[in-house]
Design a protein around this motif. Structure first.
Motif, PDB file in Angstrom:
ATOM      1  N   LYS A 133      14.469 112.439 -17.066  1.00  0.00           N
ATOM      2  CA  LYS A 133      15.701 111.785 -16.624  1.00  0.00           C
ATOM      3  C   LYS A 133      15.817 110.393 -17.241  1.00  0.00           C
ATOM      4  N   VAL A 166      21.374 110.401 -15.888  1.00  0.00           N
ATOM      5  CA  VAL A 166      21.736 110.122 -14.508  1.00  0.00           C
ATOM      6  C   VAL A 166      22.590 108.856 -14.545  1.00  0.00           C
ATOM      7  N   PHE A 167      23.749 108.880 -13.870  1.00  0.00           N
ATOM      8  CA  PHE A 167      24.624 107.706 -13.901  1.00  0.00           C
ATOM      9  C   PHE A 167      24.284 106.722 -12.793  1.00  0.00           C
ATOM     10  N   GLY A 168      24.327 105.458 -13.120  1.00  0.00           N
ATOM     11  CA  GLY A 168      24.302 104.412 -12.103  1.00  0.00           C
ATOM     12  C   GLY A 168      25.717 103.891 -11.941  1.00  0.00           C
ATOM     13  N   GLN A 173      21.910  99.438 -10.414  1.00  0.00           N
ATOM     14  CA  GLN A 173      21.439 100.717  -9.888  1.00  0.00           C
ATOM     15  C   GLN A 173      20.579 101.414 -10.941  1.00  0.00           C
ATOM     16  N   TYR A 177      16.658 102.502 -10.415  1.00  0.00           N
ATOM     17  CA  TYR A 177      16.093 103.828 -10.669  1.00  0.00           C
ATOM     18  C   TYR A 177      14.820 103.713 -11.495  1.00  0.00           C
ATOM     19  N   ARG A 180      11.905 102.036  -9.434  1.00  0.00           N
ATOM     20  CA  ARG A 180      11.296 102.947  -8.456  1.00  0.00           C
ATOM     21  C   ARG A 180      10.565 104.104  -9.128  1.00  0.00           C
ATOM     22  N   GLU A 182      11.938 106.662 -10.548  1.00  0.00           N
ATOM     23  CA  GLU A 182      12.626 107.936 -10.358  1.00  0.00           C
ATOM     24  C   GLU A 182      13.101 108.522 -11.684  1.00  0.00           C
TER      25      GLU A 182
ATOM     26  N   LEU B  64      14.140 108.984   0.561  1.00  0.00           N
ATOM     27  CA  LEU B  64      13.581 108.380  -0.646  1.00  0.00           C
ATOM     28  C   LEU B  64      12.323 107.584  -0.323  1.00  0.00           C
ATOM     29  N   GLY B  68      10.281 109.816  -2.395  1.00  0.00           N
ATOM     30  CA  GLY B  68      10.593 109.279  -3.715  1.00  0.00           C
ATOM     31  C   GLY B  68       9.323 109.114  -4.526  1.00  0.00           C
ATOM     32  N   ALA B  83      13.896 112.943  -6.018  1.00  0.00           N
ATOM     33  CA  ALA B  83      15.105 112.362  -6.600  1.00  0.00           C
ATOM     34  C   ALA B  83      15.630 113.229  -7.734  1.00  0.00           C
ATOM     35  N   PHE B  84      16.944 113.423  -7.750  1.00  0.00           N
ATOM     36  CA  PHE B  84      17.671 114.159  -8.792  1.00  0.00           C
ATOM     37  C   PHE B  84      17.316 115.640  -8.848  1.00  0.00           C
ATOM     38  N   VAL B 162      24.083 111.806  -2.248  1.00  0.00           N
ATOM     39  CA  VAL B 162      24.333 110.968  -3.418  1.00  0.00           C
ATOM     40  C   VAL B 162      23.170 109.999  -3.641  1.00  0.00           C
ATOM     41  N   MET B 163      22.474 109.650  -2.554  1.00  0.00           N
ATOM     42  CA  MET B 163      21.324 108.757  -2.727  1.00  0.00           C
ATOM     43  C   MET B 163      20.131 109.506  -3.309  1.00  0.00           C
ATOM     44  N   GLY B 166      21.708 111.690  -6.633  1.00  0.00           N
ATOM     45  CA  GLY B 166      22.310 110.797  -7.611  1.00  0.00           C
ATOM     46  C   GLY B 166      23.576 111.378  -8.220  1.00  0.00           C
ATOM     47  N   TRP B 167      24.006 110.739  -9.265  1.00  0.00           N
ATOM     48  CA  TRP B 167      25.247 111.110  -9.948  1.00  0.00           C
ATOM     49  C   TRP B 167      24.855 111.571 -11.342  1.00  0.00           C
TER      50      TRP B 167
END
Lengths: 268, 216
Positions: A133, A166-168, A173, A177, A180, A182, B64, B68, B83-84, B162-163, B166-167
């Motif tokens: 990611k 992955v968009f912030g 944000q 990511y 953290r 992620e 998370l 997470g 996540a994701f 969404v947390m 994610g997007w």
């Protein structure tokens, strides 16, 4: 029963009617990458002038959208030309007050803990399977994402990373990511990586030729009643003290701070 | 159009798996809570019901913090993070959907006359047989309406999802797609997505109402 109902109505009206504090301060909508630098500058400004500045931080696109929908703001500082020009086109900014307050660089970062493994040493490594990611800003509204998309395209990596993005919703944000852990990598401004301290490591800087110049244009809103006060703050951003803060945070200062503004439309 | 289709498929997939997981955990849980008394029962029930009143963002935050990459549990999972991932989206949906199943299911089990279960036991049924052949069929209205509500809630879940999820461009659920289009300033393009969700919600509520007003 009737009394209780009236009381409820009165109570709701009172609760709704409590005015939200908006004293004599000016409100500046700004790209979130400026958060810490502007916070420090506002403190200096308050000490020097006694004036309070409030900020609304977000991605430049989000802040611009708020201004378009009539949010009460007095000035706008964007992290890219696009969002700024959009508001100019709609007549929402007073182009006479345009300043170029800073410049920045785009960097590729990885979680600090991941450096030992060394899967990512540069942009080309984003192709690797070990990179599952990659966080970038959403390119329509987040300038950092717009620059990142340009760089990935210029490096012909856009197809290879397609399923990994992955968009912030803003550049911070994206930073979070990566902090953290992620995501395996992210694309942010040099100043964001610096602000994050030892949580992330910069592994590469995007060649400035791969993306549009990263500049921060600022202007006073056309419809504000605090135009003069807001203009003073924007002038203050060019002061020695403010410039020192910006440099300390890692921003570059444009060499020609006042490029020829578009000609003022003739006023009848 | 194909984006709307992809978002619908992803949403239904997540909601269906989440509903299945919710049933597997929620039905025995509801039965135990309706029939057994044990210390800490009140607290356990409060925890199950918490997501009803808690903002989903808090649920997402908690997930998370736990699962997470640097979460309290996640850090011991060797780089695994929810996540994701689809599992993350499913987990978020399960947490918020569980109370929707739990409440009607528990009410359904509580309404089953205890004598009927006792009779089954007297006739030699073991605990599992009593549960499966007596309690569950008698509580089926509560269970079915709970399943419909849980699926509907899972399908509409946004805040925690969404947390956690994610997007991800090309990989968005229906609610996230509305948010994404709003963020991009395209309220008009979100209209078909909004209509699909409104129709789905209406249909699910109609099914729920039909189940709830059904006479035995």
């Amino acid at each position: 029963m009737k009394h209780a109902l009236i009381r409820l109505v009165v109570l709701s009206a009172v609760l709704l009617g409590v005015p939200t504090a908006r004293a004599d301060s000016i409100r500046v909508g700004a790209a979130v990458s400026l958060k810490e630098a502007f916070g420090e500058i506002a403190t200096l400004y308050k000490a020097d002038t006694g004036e309070t500045v409030e900020f609304v931080f977000g991605s430049s696109g989000q802040v611009a959208a708020q201004i378009k929908s009539g949010a009460p703001m007095d000035a706008f500082v964007s992290a890219a030309k696009k969002q700024f020009d959009d508001l100019v086109k709609d007549g929402l900014l007073d182009v006479e007050t345009r300043h170029l307050v800073a410049g920045n660089e785009l960097v590729l970062i990885v979680p600090a803990a991941a450096v030992k493994g060394g899967a990512v040493g540069g942009f080309d490594d984003l192709k690797k399977d070990a990179v599952a990611k990659i966080a970038v800003g959403e390119p329509k509204t987040v300038p950092a994402g717009q620059y990142a998309a340009q760089t990935l395209k210029a490096l012909k990596l856009d197809d290879a990373v397609k399923g990994k993005i992955v968009f912030g919703a803003n550049v911070r944000q994206v930073l979070a990511y990566v902090e953290r852990g992620e995501v395996q990598a992210g694309i942010v401004y040099r100043t964001d990586a610096k602000e994050s301290g030892d949580k992330v490591t910069i592994v590469a800087t995007a060649d400035a030729a791969t993306h549009e110049a990263i500049i921060y244009p600022a202007a006073v809103l056309s419809k504000t009643e605090h135009g003069d006060a807001a203009g003073h703050f924007l002038d203050y951003l060019m002061s020695e003290k403010a410039v020192a803060v910006m440099r300390a945070k890692g921003f570059s200062i444009p060499t020609d701070p006042a490029p020829a503004a578009p000609a003022k439309p003739a006023t009848p | 159009m194909s984006e709307l289709w992809a978002a619908s498929a992803l949403s239904v997939r997540i909601a269906a798996v989440a509903t299945l997981v919710t049933v597997l955990f929620g039905v025995p849980l509801a039965w135990a809570m309706a029939r057994r008394k044990f210390p800490g029962r009140g607290i356990l029930e409060a925890i199950i019901l918490m997501p009803v009143v808690l903002p989903p963002t808090v649920v997402g935050y908690a997930l998370l913090m736990l699962f997470g990459a640097n979460g309290w549990i996640g850090r011991y999972l060797g780089g695994y993070s929810i996540a994701f991932r689809l599992e993350g989206a499913v987990l978020a949906a399960v947490v918020v959907a569980l109370p929707m199943l739990y409440l009607p299911a528990k009410a359904g089990f509580a309404a089953v006359e205890r004598e009927l279960e006792d009779v089954a036991t007297l006739m030699g049924a073991n605990r599992w047989q009593t549960f499966w052949h007596v309690s569950v069929p008698l509580a089926r209205r509560g269970l079915l309406s709970g399943i419909v509500l849980a699926f509907a809630r899972a399908l509409g879940e946004f805040g925690a999802t969404v947390m956690v999820f994610g997007w991800q461009p090309g990989r968005v659920t229906l609610p996230i797609s509305v948010y994404a289009q709003f963020e991009q300033g395209d309220l008009n393009t979100a209209l078909p997505t909004v209509l699909v969700m409104a129709i789905a919600a209406l249909g699910l509520v109609l099914v729920y109402n039909a189940l709830a007003s059904q006479r035995d």
